[in-house]
Design a protein around this motif. Sequence first.
Motif, PDB file in Angstrom:
ATOM      1  N   PHE A   2       0.828  -1.220   0.000  1.00 30.07           N
ATOM      2  CA  PHE A   2       0.000   0.000   0.000  1.00 30.07           C
ATOM      3  C   PHE A   2       0.858   1.263   0.000  1.00 30.07           C
ATOM      4  O   PHE A   2       0.590   2.225  -0.707  1.00 30.07           O
ATOM      5  N   VAL A   3       1.931   1.217   0.729  1.00 30.59           N
ATOM      6  CA  VAL A   3       2.832   2.377   0.785  1.00 30.59           C
ATOM      7  C   VAL A   3       3.486   2.600  -0.566  1.00 30.59           C
ATOM      8  O   VAL A   3       3.632   3.736  -1.037  1.00 30.59           O
ATOM      9  N   LEU A  38       2.401   1.714  -3.586  1.00 30.10           N
ATOM     10  CA  LEU A  38       1.427   2.229  -4.544  1.00 30.10           C
ATOM     11  C   LEU A  38       1.148   3.717  -4.317  1.00 30.10           C
ATOM     12  O   LEU A  38       1.019   4.491  -5.282  1.00 30.10           O
ATOM     13  N   CYS A  39       1.042   4.069  -3.071  1.00 33.65           N
ATOM     14  CA  CYS A  39       0.797   5.490  -2.774  1.00 33.65           C
ATOM     15  C   CYS A  39       1.976   6.340  -3.237  1.00 33.65           C
ATOM     16  O   CYS A  39       1.810   7.488  -3.661  1.00 33.65           O
ATOM     17  N   GLY A  40       3.216   5.821  -3.139  1.00 32.34           N
ATOM     18  CA  GLY A  40       4.373   6.604  -3.567  1.00 32.34           C
ATOM     19  C   GLY A  40       4.485   6.698  -5.067  1.00 32.34           C
ATOM     20  O   GLY A  40       4.983   7.703  -5.607  1.00 32.34           O
ATOM     21  N   ALA A  57       1.903   6.607  -7.251  1.00 35.33           N
ATOM     22  CA  ALA A  57       0.752   7.292  -7.863  1.00 35.33           C
ATOM     23  C   ALA A  57       1.079   8.729  -8.232  1.00 35.33           C
ATOM     24  O   ALA A  57       0.786   9.162  -9.376  1.00 35.33           O
ATOM     25  N   SER A  63       5.243  12.566  -4.107  1.00 32.45           N
ATOM     26  CA  SER A  63       5.478  11.146  -3.803  1.00 32.45           C
ATOM     27  C   SER A  63       5.953  10.985  -2.368  1.00 32.45           C
ATOM     28  O   SER A  63       5.528  10.067  -1.651  1.00 32.45           O
ATOM     29  N   THR A  81       2.935  11.425  -0.002  1.00 29.76           N
ATOM     30  CA  THR A  81       2.008  10.287   0.016  1.00 29.76           C
ATOM     31  C   THR A  81       2.623   9.071   0.676  1.00 29.76           C
ATOM     32  O   THR A  81       1.936   8.318   1.388  1.00 29.76           O
ATOM     33  N   VAL A  82       3.914   8.874   0.481  1.00 32.16           N
ATOM     34  CA  VAL A  82       4.588   7.744   1.143  1.00 32.16           C
ATOM     35  C   VAL A  82       4.544   7.921   2.654  1.00 32.16           C
ATOM     36  O   VAL A  82       4.266   6.995   3.413  1.00 32.16           O
ATOM     37  N   SER A  96       0.905   7.428   3.954  1.00 30.05           N
ATOM     38  CA  SER A  96       0.458   6.034   3.912  1.00 30.05           C
ATOM     39  C   SER A  96       1.172   5.196   4.962  1.00 30.05           C
ATOM     40  O   SER A  96       0.583   4.291   5.564  1.00 30.05           O
TER      41      SER A  96
END
Length: 386
Positions: free
Chosen positions: A10-11, A13-15, A17, A36, A39-40, A43
């Motif tokens: 999940f982390v 993917l968040c980075g 995106a 990025s 978001t990392v 998350s």
Amino acid sequence: MRHRFTGLLFVALCGLAPALVGSLQHWSPWLWGFMSMVTVSGSLLLVMAFAGNGREPAGTDEPVEPEPAAPPEQPYAETRVSEAPLPSARDGYDFLFSATVWWRAAPDHADWSGSVSPALAVSSVVNRASSVVRHEDPARASFARYLLEGELGFPFTDRSGRVECTVADVTLTLASEDSERLRKLNNLRKDEEVWEHERQYERSKRRYLGDDVLKSTGSAVVWWLARHEEEIEKAVDMIGPLAQVAAAAQDQEVPDLFRHLLVPPVGAHDEATDEFVREEQVSVSERLLLLMEAADLKPDTDGYTVLVHRVMRTLQANGREDAADEIRRRFLLPYDDESDAPSYTAASPSENDVERDWGSPETDDSASAYYWDTPHSPHPPEDPDS
């Protein structure tokens, strides 16, 4: 383990995106790189928070032992201390201590009960109060009372640890006699301090005047002129008096240079004194002779004889026989034999005679043989009836 893999995925993917969106939208590399990172971080915090909330606390199945119940707190008992003498910093002046003492058994001796507990409490309070005020001035009893209130206001135990005490309603006074003595001593001490300062001031002033101002006539004149700068002419007139003062201050004679300026001049006082002494030594007959000379009365005139007789009778009437006899010997005894001289002892003037002599100007003094003798004859006048 599966929860950890899912969180890492999940982390990641968040980075990725923001990077994907930024490449499609043609963002600056700095912008999508910053997004990025944000978001990392976000998350990762969410994953950690979810993992902490989903974990079950360890040992929840173990039984919890109940804490033992505290024993019930014992209530305070009350006793009273009334005018207990406490030593002060001055011998013979004791404080009088009064207070309400609240006491109870200490927690470690809750099962101990004894009839001496109030005595232990009072003894502990008095000893502690004594250690607080023994170095305080008895004149500051009010100040010492506040110290006691602060020291005894919190609970404390006695030296044996068996009784817990606290104090309220503290009073600290002195006996009325001691208060009066201290007040008098305090007033005397203050008066003595003032008197000592006044003495010191007088000593300083005498040293200043004797060793500086009046050391010589010149220094005295300069001192006077410094205080009267505009009075030059008066300073000259003050040289004589200042010379006298300076000489007296030094127990010396006035210098010859200033003796002619003395006020009064040298010898004037002695002359006046001698004149006064000489006047005191002049006798009554001499004073009458001076009066005769001043009035220009000659010994061979009737007025001369009349005045001598009147003065004699007046002195005799006032009890001055000695003065009357002195005048008689001086003026009326020009004879070889005093038995031939006229006697006026029995011829004291009556009221009519005095009125005739002094009050009636028409009286012919020459017609009375009782007031004078004819000065031309060495013998008394004959009796007109013979």
